[in-house]
Scaffold this motif. Structure first.
Motif, short mmCIF file in Angstrom:
data_model
loop_
_atom_site.label_atom_id
_atom_site.label_comp_id
_atom_site.label_asym_id
_atom_site.label_seq_id
_atom_site.Cartn_x
_atom_site.Cartn_y
_atom_site.Cartn_z
N GLU A 1 0.91 -1.40 0.03
CA GLU A 1 -0.02 0.01 -0.09
C GLU A 1 0.81 1.24 0.06
O GLU A 1 0.53 2.31 -0.51
N ILE A 2 2.02 1.37 0.76
CA ILE A 2 2.80 2.34 0.71
C ILE A 2 3.58 2.64 -0.43
O ILE A 2 3.59 3.72 -1.07
N ALA A 3 3.83 1.48 -1.00
CA ALA A 3 4.38 1.48 -2.51
C ALA A 3 3.46 2.07 -3.78
O ALA A 3 3.77 2.96 -4.24
N MET A 4 2.29 1.70 -3.58
CA MET A 4 1.29 2.05 -4.44
C MET A 4 1.05 3.63 -4.22
O MET A 4 0.94 4.36 -5.12
N GLY A 5 1.14 3.97 -3.00
CA GLY A 5 0.76 5.44 -2.62
C GLY A 5 1.98 6.16 -3.16
O GLY A 5 1.80 7.45 -3.67
N ASN A 6 3.27 5.90 -2.84
CA ASN A 6 4.28 6.61 -3.58
C ASN A 6 4.29 6.70 -5.06
O ASN A 6 4.75 7.47 -5.52
N MET A 7 3.76 5.52 -5.70
CA MET A 7 3.72 5.55 -7.04
C MET A 7 2.86 6.67 -7.62
O MET A 7 3.20 7.37 -8.49
N LYS A 8 1.68 6.93 -6.93
CA LYS A 8 0.64 7.75 -7.08
C LYS A 8 1.22 9.42 -7.18
O LYS A 8 1.00 10.20 -7.94
N GLU B 1 7.99 5.13 -18.96
CA GLU B 1 6.72 4.75 -18.78
C GLU B 1 6.52 4.50 -17.11
O GLU B 1 7.50 3.76 -16.79
N LYS B 2 5.69 4.92 -16.65
CA LYS B 2 5.10 4.88 -15.13
C LYS B 2 5.49 3.31 -14.57
O LYS B 2 5.79 3.05 -13.41
N ASP B 3 5.00 2.33 -15.48
CA ASP B 3 4.77 0.98 -15.28
C ASP B 3 5.88 0.10 -15.98
O ASP B 3 5.71 -1.15 -15.88
N ASP B 4 6.91 0.77 -16.74
CA ASP B 4 7.98 0.01 -17.49
C ASP B 4 9.10 -0.47 -16.18
O ASP B 4 9.95 0.35 -16.21
N TYR B 5 8.69 -1.52 -15.58
CA TYR B 5 9.77 -1.88 -14.67
C TYR B 5 10.88 -2.54 -15.17
O TYR B 5 11.95 -1.93 -14.31
N LYS B 6 10.97 -2.97 -16.09
CA LYS B 6 12.14 -3.37 -16.83
C LYS B 6 13.32 -2.21 -17.21
O LYS B 6 14.27 -2.06 -16.76
N ALA B 7 12.46 -1.18 -17.77
CA ALA B 7 13.43 0.16 -18.25
C ALA B 7 13.90 0.77 -16.74
O ALA B 7 15.15 1.23 -16.74
N ARG C 1 9.00 -13.09 -10.13
CA ARG C 1 8.66 -14.23 -9.13
C ARG C 1 7.73 -13.86 -8.21
O ARG C 1 6.73 -14.76 -7.80
N TYR C 2 7.48 -12.60 -7.79
CA TYR C 2 6.39 -12.32 -6.75
C TYR C 2 5.39 -11.51 -7.25
O TYR C 2 4.52 -11.12 -6.52
N ASN C 3 5.21 -11.42 -8.74
CA ASN C 3 4.08 -10.76 -9.29
C ASN C 3 3.79 -9.20 -8.90
O ASN C 3 2.64 -8.99 -8.47
N LEU C 4 4.87 -8.48 -8.77
CA LEU C 4 5.02 -7.35 -8.31
C LEU C 4 4.35 -6.28 -9.07
O LEU C 4 3.80 -5.27 -8.85
N HIS C 5 4.24 -6.69 -10.52
CA HIS C 5 3.60 -5.53 -11.43
C HIS C 5 2.36 -5.54 -11.24
O HIS C 5 1.80 -4.22 -11.88
N GLN C 6 1.56 -6.30 -10.60
CA GLN C 6 0.33 -6.17 -10.59
C GLN C 6 -0.09 -4.88 -9.68
O GLN C 6 -1.00 -4.41 -10.02
N TYR C 7 0.76 -4.54 -8.82
CA TYR C 7 0.50 -3.25 -8.04
C TYR C 7 0.76 -1.95 -8.94
O TYR C 7 -0.06 -0.88 -8.73
N ASP C 8 1.53 -2.08 -9.76
CA ASP C 8 1.82 -1.04 -10.98
C ASP C 8 0.14 -0.99 -11.59
O ASP C 8 -0.18 0.30 -11.84
N CYS C 9 -0.31 -2.00 -12.08
CA CYS C 9 -1.34 -2.25 -12.67
C CYS C 9 -2.67 -1.50 -11.95
O CYS C 9 -3.49 -1.03 -12.52
N GLN C 10 -2.66 -2.01 -10.59
CA GLN C 10 -3.62 -1.30 -9.77
C GLN C 10 -3.72 0.03 -9.79
O GLN C 10 -4.79 0.91 -9.74
N THR D 1 -2.17 2.15 -12.42
CA THR D 1 -2.46 2.63 -13.90
C THR D 1 -3.99 2.41 -14.10
O THR D 1 -4.23 2.88 -15.13
N GLY D 2 -4.34 1.39 -13.49
CA GLY D 2 -5.63 0.82 -14.14
C GLY D 2 -5.69 -0.17 -15.23
O GLY D 2 -6.45 -0.64 -15.79
N LYS D 3 -4.55 -0.63 -15.59
CA LYS D 3 -4.20 -1.68 -16.86
C LYS D 3 -4.86 -2.83 -16.30
O LYS D 3 -4.48 -3.25 -14.89
N ASN D 4 -5.02 -3.73 -17.08
CA ASN D 4 -5.09 -5.14 -16.88
C ASN D 4 -3.84 -5.82 -16.60
O ASN D 4 -2.82 -5.76 -17.18
N TYR D 5 -3.67 -6.79 -15.57
CA TYR D 5 -2.53 -7.48 -15.15
C TYR D 5 -2.71 -8.74 -15.48
O TYR D 5 -3.79 -9.42 -15.24
#
Length: 288
Positions: A82-89, A175-181, A207-216, A218-222
């Motif tokens: 939750e803290i990580a998603m808040g900081n992303m916003k 891009e805000k959700d481009d974790y590889k870049a 491994r831990y599907n962390l990209h799902q929190y980026d999608c939450q 941005t509103g994109k489908n994960y």
């Protein structure tokens, strides 16, 4: 006449005593039954459900060497997502990157700095730090690291550190959700000296599907990574069917791979010039 009165009084007393005994016996019997029922009751336990993954052990090397299990890392993600998603916003840094860095830099919250100073990102004091500090061996002996009252302040300081330093400006062009870049960009900007730093972050994210929190955010489908499908081969000049090479799958550790090929972990690391136990999905390891 007196004899009759005494006799009547005696009869009444005996009748009264006789009628009270069964009531006492019944009460004692009920109490005994209640005590037996209470004694047979089992204490209620709170059961914590973990994800259905092998609870394997891995070593996380940051400012300290930490041995953790998959469950420890999963709990860490659940605690700070939750803290990580808040900081992303607020700051525009991918939540997946924040969590992956937190796992790696703090040993999933079990490293020395995380425990002593609530410092989850290994941020040193620098000249502008006015808060509390602790001393810890890192690149040099007894370096100065920031100390926080609580972990959430470490997360906020990490975000401000990236936003406020000119050297990291280029990251925010991605891009805000481009974790590889972002993972590769952090290394390029000098956040870490470890040449494998991007691969380590990407490995934790996948491994831990962390990209799902980026999608939450941005509103994109994960779409979770399909662990049943074979991993894509990394482009290489070597033969993809080479029996001397093994491609790392989700859930693999150096220990599990070493057992699979009857090797010592140290031998496996030497064959692949590895300095620590971090591996990433799709990585090709020499096993023979």
């Amino acid at each position: 006449m007196i004899k009759k009165i005494v006799l009547l009084f005696t009869v009444l007393v005996l009748a009264s005593c006789s009628s009270s005994k069964p009531a006492i016996a019944t009460t004692q019997k009920a109490a005994a039954q209640k005590a037996r029922v209470t004694a047979t009751k089992k204490p209620v336990k709170t059961v914590k459900n973990y994800p259905s993954t092998n609870n394997t052990t891995e070593v996380i090397q940051s400012t300290s060497k930490t041995v953790v299990t998959n469950n420890v890392i999963t709990d860490y993600v659940l605690q700070y997502k939750e803290i990580a998603m808040g900081n992303m916003k607020t700051y525009g840094i991918p939540a997946s990157i924040i969590l992956a860095q937190g796992i790696l830099e703090s040993g999933a919250g079990k490293g020395d700095l995380a425990i002593e100073a609530n410092n989850h990102f290994g941020i040193k004091c620098h000249k502008d730090w006015l808060g509390e500090s602790v001393r810890h061996d890192d690149d040099a002996a007894q370096e100065c690291f920031r100390k926080y009252p609580q972990a959430s302040e470490s997360y906020r300081d990490h975000a401000l550190f990236l936003v406020g330093k000119k050297r990291y400006e280029s990251l925010f062009a991605y891009e805000k959700d481009d974790y590889k870049a972002w993972a590769k960009g952090l290394r390029a900007c000098g956040y870490a000296t470890d040449p494998n730093y991007p691969e380590k972050l990407i490995s934790y994210i996948e491994r831990y599907n962390l990209h799902q929190y980026d999608c939450q955010v941005t509103g994109k489908n994960y779409t979770p990574i399909n662990t049943s499908a074979p991993a894509k081969s990394t482009p290489s000049n070597s033969n993809s069917n080479d029996p001397n090479l093994y491609e790392v799958q989700k859930g693999d550790t150096l220990y599990s791979i070493s057992k699979k090929f009857n090797l010592l972990v140290d031998d496996l690391k030497k064959k692949n010039n590895l300095t620590d136990n971090a591996i990433s999905i799709g990585q090709r390891l020499r096993v023979k």
